[in-house]
Enzyme design. Sequence first.
Site, PDB file in Angstrom:
ATOM      1  N   ASP A 893      58.629  22.109  61.130  1.00  9.15           N
ATOM      2  CA  ASP A 893      59.590  22.434  60.079  1.00  9.15           C
ATOM      3  C   ASP A 893      59.338  21.612  58.831  1.00  9.15           C
ATOM      4  O   ASP A 893      59.013  20.434  58.905  1.00  9.15           O
ATOM      5  CB  ASP A 893      61.029  22.140  60.535  1.00  9.15           C
ATOM      6  CG  ASP A 893      61.388  22.975  61.758  1.00  9.15           C
ATOM      7  OD1 ASP A 893      60.567  23.806  62.157  1.00  9.15           O
ATOM      8  OD2 ASP A 893      62.486  22.761  62.301  1.00  9.15           O
ATOM      9  N   LYS A 962      74.333  15.376  53.423  1.00  8.26           N
ATOM     10  CA  LYS A 962      73.271  16.293  53.839  1.00  8.26           C
ATOM     11  C   LYS A 962      73.460  17.712  53.303  1.00  8.26           C
ATOM     12  O   LYS A 962      72.585  18.276  52.650  1.00  8.26           O
ATOM     13  CB  LYS A 962      73.181  16.332  55.363  1.00  8.26           C
ATOM     14  CG  LYS A 962      72.138  17.330  55.826  1.00  8.26           C
ATOM     15  CD  LYS A 962      71.919  17.301  57.311  1.00  8.26           C
ATOM     16  CE  LYS A 962      70.993  18.457  57.689  1.00  8.26           C
ATOM     17  NZ  LYS A 962      70.729  18.537  59.096  1.00  8.26           N
ATOM     18  N   ASP A1141      60.922  28.613  56.890  1.00 12.27           N
ATOM     19  CA  ASP A1141      60.246  27.353  56.617  1.00 12.27           C
ATOM     20  C   ASP A1141      59.987  26.578  57.897  1.00 12.27           C
ATOM     21  O   ASP A1141      59.867  25.373  57.892  1.00 12.27           O
ATOM     22  CB  ASP A1141      61.037  26.509  55.609  1.00 12.27           C
ATOM     23  CG  ASP A1141      62.461  26.324  56.063  1.00 12.27           C
ATOM     24  OD1 ASP A1141      62.795  26.797  57.156  1.00 12.27           O
ATOM     25  OD2 ASP A1141      63.236  25.689  55.329  1.00 12.27           O
TER      26      ASP A1141
END
Lengths: 1416, 372
Positions: A893, A962, A1141
Amino acid sequence: MLRAVGRGIRRQIVRRSSGVRLTSGAPRIPWLCPSPYVYHKPIRWSSSNARAISLPSETPPKHTDRSYSTAAAALELEDIDTSAIFPPLRRDAAPYSIPIEPLEPLDPSQLLVFEPPAAPEEKCMRKSTAGVSSDKAEVLATFNACIKVGVLARAQLMLEQITKNCIEERDTVVLVDAHNIFLKALLDQYSDSGNLSELKVFFMWFENKMRVEYSIKGDATTFALLLKGSLNIPAAEASKRYLAEYINLWRYSGRNIVDVLESAVLNNEEVLKIAKICHLRIGELSATCREMMKEQRKSRLEPPILAVPDAKPTPVKGPGLAAVKSSLRSLIDPDHMPFQEYDINLNDKEFQIERQKLLEEHAFDSARERWKRDFESLSERGVIKQDAEINSLLWEWHQALVPLIHEELKRVQHAEESGTKAAGAVDRCFYGPFMRVIEPEKLAAITIIELLRTHTLNGVGAGLKASRAVLQLGREVELEYQAQEVAKQRGEGFFANMSKAELETIFRDRSAFRNLISKSKSASDLDFEEIPEWPNTVKVKLGGVLISMLIHVARIPVEAAVPGLTEGTESSEKIVQHLPAFQHCYEYQRGRKLGVVKLHPELVKRLGTDDLNFTAIGKSLPMVVRPLPWTDWDEGGYFYTRSKVVRIRESVEQRQYVKAAAERGHLDHLFAGLDVLGRTAWRINRRVFDVVLEVWNQEKAFAKIPALNPDINFPLEPEPNADPKVRWEWAREMKRVNTARKNNHSTRCDVNFKVEIARAFLFEEFYFPHNIDFRGRAYPIPPNLNHIGNDLSRGLLMFSEAKEVGETGLRWMKIHLANLAGYDKASFSQRVAFTEENIENIHDSAENPLTGNRWWLKSDDPWQLLASCFALNEALSLNNPHEYKCHIPVAQDGTCNGLQHYAALGGDVAGARQVNLEPSDLPQDVYTGVAELVKASVELDAKRGLPAAVALKDLVTRKVVKQTVMTNVYGVTFIGARNQIENQLKCIESLDQKDIPALSLYLTKKVFDSIQEMFTGASAIQDWLVTCAKRISRSVRPNQLEHLKDPKTGEDSVHFMTSVVWTTPLRLPVVQPYRQVASAAISTNLQTVYINDPYVIDKVDSRKQMTAFPPNFIHSLDASHMLLSALNCDASGLTFASVHDSFWTHPSDVDEMNRILRDSFVALHGKDIIENLKAEFEERYKGFRTLVKVIANTPCGKRIKLARRNYAIENLGRPKLTAVEDLQWELKRWALMQSHDHDDRKIAAEMVTPSVILEKYGGLKVNELAENTGKLGLSVNDYGSPSLGDQSGDEGSIVDQEDILGPAEESDDGYEESAPLDEDMVLGGMEEGSRMLGTAGDEDIDLDDASTKKRSRARKELDEDGNTIPRDNGSAKGTLKPKQAHIATLNVWVELKFPDLPPKGLFDVNLLRKSEYFFS
Amino acid sequence: MTAASIFRRSADESIAHLRSLISPYALSRRSKLPPSLVNWQICDPIMDKLNLLAYKKTTIIDMNPNLGVFSAALHERLQPKQHILLEPEEFYGDRMREFQKTYKNSWYIPLDGYDWNTYNQLFSDNPPPPPWPDNFPKPRIQATTSPDDVNSDLLFVGHMGKSEKSERLIAQFINCCALGTWIQQYGRVRFLLWVPDSIKDRYLPRSIASRARPAASAEAVVDITEVASSNVIRTGRGFQKLPEINPDNVEVEEKRLTSIKPQERKVKIKKKLVIRQKMVEDEIKKLVAELCPGLTPTTRGRPKKLPSKEQKKLEETRARVRELVEAIRNEEPILPASIPCKERVTVLNRCDEIRRRFEHKKGAEEEAEKIP
DNA sequence: GGATTCTCTACCGACAATATCATTAGGTATTAA
DNA sequence: CGAATACCTAATGATATAAGTAATAGAGAATCA
């Protein structure tokens, strides 16, 4: 060989080119002009197109296009090994030699440009007279359907309407096609019946209607049909006369008879006959024609069907239909082991293809059969009804539904014949033809399956939105129809009859396959270029009828206790009632009415518990053979089910671009990439499946599978007379709990589906055909179970192929396992160590997944972890673990992939380090990085005693920031981010809940600042993108002025119709679809349904265009990166899968994949992407005018005002100028400037329009009101010229008239005048960045940026003018609160230009080749 | 003219002046803000009509008093023990402070009456937090012995706007009546509210067809009566509830037509001219039929040709009537005098009716008295 | 064209309000010239 | 036949629906004069 191909395709391409109405192509009918939809520029044929049209007699095309030429060469030269038709690996013979580099940007002249209409189109008027709508798409589709079912009388009605429309719209292509199709149908009718009067009708249609009434001259196909008809005249003399007549007519119009004879309508015998009768000399037949005849006799490549258009389907070869069906029984019947009855070689591709075909063609039939079987076995056993499997219930519904459909069809026929306008009759005329194209039994099955499926996918608890259900069903019926048509086109033997070499070709050579397909199209039957799509009106009405019938019919047995004799008691007696299974009603949502189809609770319960046994799995399943390669925008993937390569959201614009791009061959690399994704073979992880099944049957909540009956803590209801606020809070909590419960149930249904699909494919090797969203991101088409699904889906899936892991592979398995266990931030060796430390746990989890200590459940991704545990355990149990053959993919990732792209674009050194673009010993974590930065800043504030800072001092964690960091890439707004942070802070108990809003506000500011600090260059680029989008979406095309009249009001008005369009490195044209939506009402049997009308191109939604552009652009980049990597991985023989991704491959290949990922990334960013984008924009929007806001209260603004006033008084006799007039003024000057006449240019030079004045005063850089600075900081306008001035000296004084009207060379005069430098304002981009870094937290300078200062400057000026009285802002709120100092602005039309690019940082992308943790 | 003068109800404070105190936006048709009563002259007739004798030494909760015109009249009439003015708009702050100075026992609290917290603070045992003054005396409301009795210690008045918020609040009020929560726990507390037509129609529907759920459920738990309404002609079907207070006096938040200059109006009306042509023709036909009996066709098809004299009369009548009807449509305050007296009477008799057809609707408030 | 208020607030896959009443436009039937 | 009228219907536009908004702030869009 190639020649043969060429002949077939020639007609195809020519038609096609006229199909998009190129300006370069002369319209076929002289009196019709091309439609207003035109390419901006004449097309230059790309090499691939040139190849496609090359005449057969020519030598093979030049090898300009590497990928194709090699493939073509391979076709001819290679000695094909018949045993390896679908080699699992094509390492040796890379089928597409794709350059590792991304493509060069398009030559400007090759840009695809379509002009949107000048003003919002009017809503489609659906004036219907006698059941004939005037909506073109609708009529076209209806016409097509009527032809297909042979209702020619109605088809004729439609055709007349089509003719009207086409003549209005000057659409000659469809017009002629439609008439040809009709002629063909008439002719066919005659051949069937032999009734001469019908043949007469055929000729009459051409003579009277086409030629006389509509003046349609007809094309080659028309005449071919006429000749064919003439041949069919029994009387030889007449026949001959007719033939001669038509041949003469054709020649008379100066055209070559060869074109007619070459038409696919005429077969060879007919051609020869005609030649003989009419004494056409053989020399008159073209070389092609002769060649063709020869070839048809001994053609090897062409399937027989091409030679004889009316060929009867050849019997299926190979193991026979029975075997194929039997092999699919496992999909229907869980107890059935496949392949036991027949001796079948699973590698027999023909066999597999037959299976796939069956799967697609007969999915609904299979379901039906299964229902029937269940029902019958039930009756035999005499089981009580309410315990029956759901399948037998469905069978009952089906049985009841079919007669109803038949009845409805009769009514339709009656309605059509009687032509009454009675209620319902008109509607019946609409949907009737579409209802007929599919047999009632199938229709009934589709209805039942889709309603249940839609419920599980989108249901809201016990109900589903009626509008949704109705449209979905209509769409599904259409899909089935299309599949039927494609199947017909390709004929029975299209695939089965191919030789192995040809089969090979399909997957090898896209262009060859493309030819094959177009040939099958042209050969099978005369048809429209593409099957006309059913308009929403039809889909919705049809769906409405079907659903209302099902609601009427479907009942479900429900057991209920009979009430006892005394009140409140129940007797032990139970009765079974048959209650309606569905119910249509309305609900209110936020005060709005919403049509809902409700399911009986009993049915809902069943859907969550019963084995669905393939009950409700419709189309779009995984494929059992490799998906067909993509050959066109709507060709590829499934064999018969039509799917589009781009998931366009009913946007005409997007479709235009994609179609054109596909046609020009721009999408071939993209297609190739998607094919790579599609050819990854998967299978079900049996061990995981077994565990899932066991858990499922326990009906308890486990590893994210929700419980059947979850324990729900309903909040206690407060006393009825409690405080309203308390009661309200309770109600809100109840609502929350209820939605949670509904979600729970729908997740459960979803799991049920997944399990069911997994069960069906338990013994299969299967594939996911992929398509892309409009930005280019790829998605598997099959819903429910696929690898981008949730953890459960991913855990259930694994690569079909196993590869020996070897040493590195084993290591990667361990790392992967650690990642899944949540231990993904440490270095690789630490992760390996983690796994090794937990080896006992892993062993236990693998051996006793349910009975052991269940270590795997602790993970966020338990099922994937479990799969890994199984694999690793198995590997380690071998003597030599390195010999373990692993099916499990290892995922790599990107660390915040969007930011990686941003950092690379912006060259941010700090940022690049944070997202692992820079080599490092340890993986970096952006979220931690940002959190640290925020923390530092907060601590600084805390020292100063800022209360908010003190409260938050030790609470700034990775977790808090985050989400905000992540969503920043998506352009989250300040408020949105604040909400996110608020939610995080709410979880912190030590905080006083009351303070949270204020604290989150403070913290959000800090987070935004920190992100901006870390990704300075990225932020600047983000802003630059926003500004571009803003200017584009507020701009007008130069020639738009010709159509200024608003269709509604009839007044002149300007509409912003321009959307942002760009081309990705893989040459996908991306069109942002955001426009105002016009909704249309469609009445159905059920209710009136409101849907967005896709046919109108309305004004752009400029806000959406702006906010979505940066993320969309970045996504279009990461999509390109993914496909590039996919191609390269494939070339290196790796198995590859991706979730945007996250990239997956076998453990043994991870190192290689990582190398490819990095190389591709570097290659992608090696080109100057942003520079290219700017160049494209400049070309694409050349000459556009955009409306910008300029600060009014400056000398510049004042001058503009004055000039406007003077102009208005002089020319219009009034002091004011409207926006339109202003624009016209500007455009007049612009037009004069373009003139070749010297005098004109001179006049233009002397015109002083607002834009001239603006330019004189330093242009936008100085005067534009700085906006969109809230997000990441810097305004783009602050780059470049440091000429930001304080005009206090000039305050109030209007510059002399002569000055403005003076000669142009004085321009710098004005510039100077407006720009006495103010030190504070001089901020260059780089200086700005570095200064901010250094002074963060310094109160005096305080991260203020130039744009803010510009604003405050403007405010200050206002204050001085005394226009606004500063008020103390007390507790006032609402609309009357004291106003913010308002900055007066002016709107000025300027030429659309794009700001200078922000300076790029120093980071060198090449560094990342050595970055281990780039993807990890 | 000081702001205070209105509170003393001096006649020299004109309605026009009061209106000028309101922000222009609040006056615009688009505004959904709570409107403000400006016609202080109607306050007395209204209060005469209401039986307020029982309200002695009462506590008034006054939501959105805005300009305070009605509040002032009420205060003078009742001389309450305490008058709590909940006015969140800072815009009216000065005026409210003035009010507080003028009338004793009145307390200007800049809080929103929409917020439950406001009442929680008011009725809780703790001293209320800041926006409430330190010396604020808490009302001690005694609950009535029977929950069915009207509590005359407490009266709730207020102005409600067209906003979603106001609509919701009223729905809540009724809900509270049903549950006996909030201030309804003290017994049946009367509400005196100025509400827009749209809200009134919901609870007091003008026809059976429009009687929907809210009306039915409200009837079950509260008594709602219309006390006064503006003289605006209501549109649509259903009966016309005529104002019970002298209609000429009930001039509420309407922009006077006189303030619009004729030229401006033409521009504004232009659209209507085109749009409502059919309606005008229909009205003309009806009126002409009344005015010239026997001359107008009675059959369906083409009318018989009339002798030229009668034809001429018909034409003339038609022209005059047209003028008149168009005037009504255009909301012109003065009807043209071009019509002979006799006819004029006929026309004027139907004037109201025609007006209604043209729905000259303005933002008007209704006063509804609610007796829980 | 300008000032003021309203709206919306993270991208994509993914997608949605409806019934009813008032009014008018436009076609058809009807009548009398 | 054309002309003038009433009648009828389809199409369009406006409005109500439910009923806590909770509080942040800033830019773009919409609206009215």
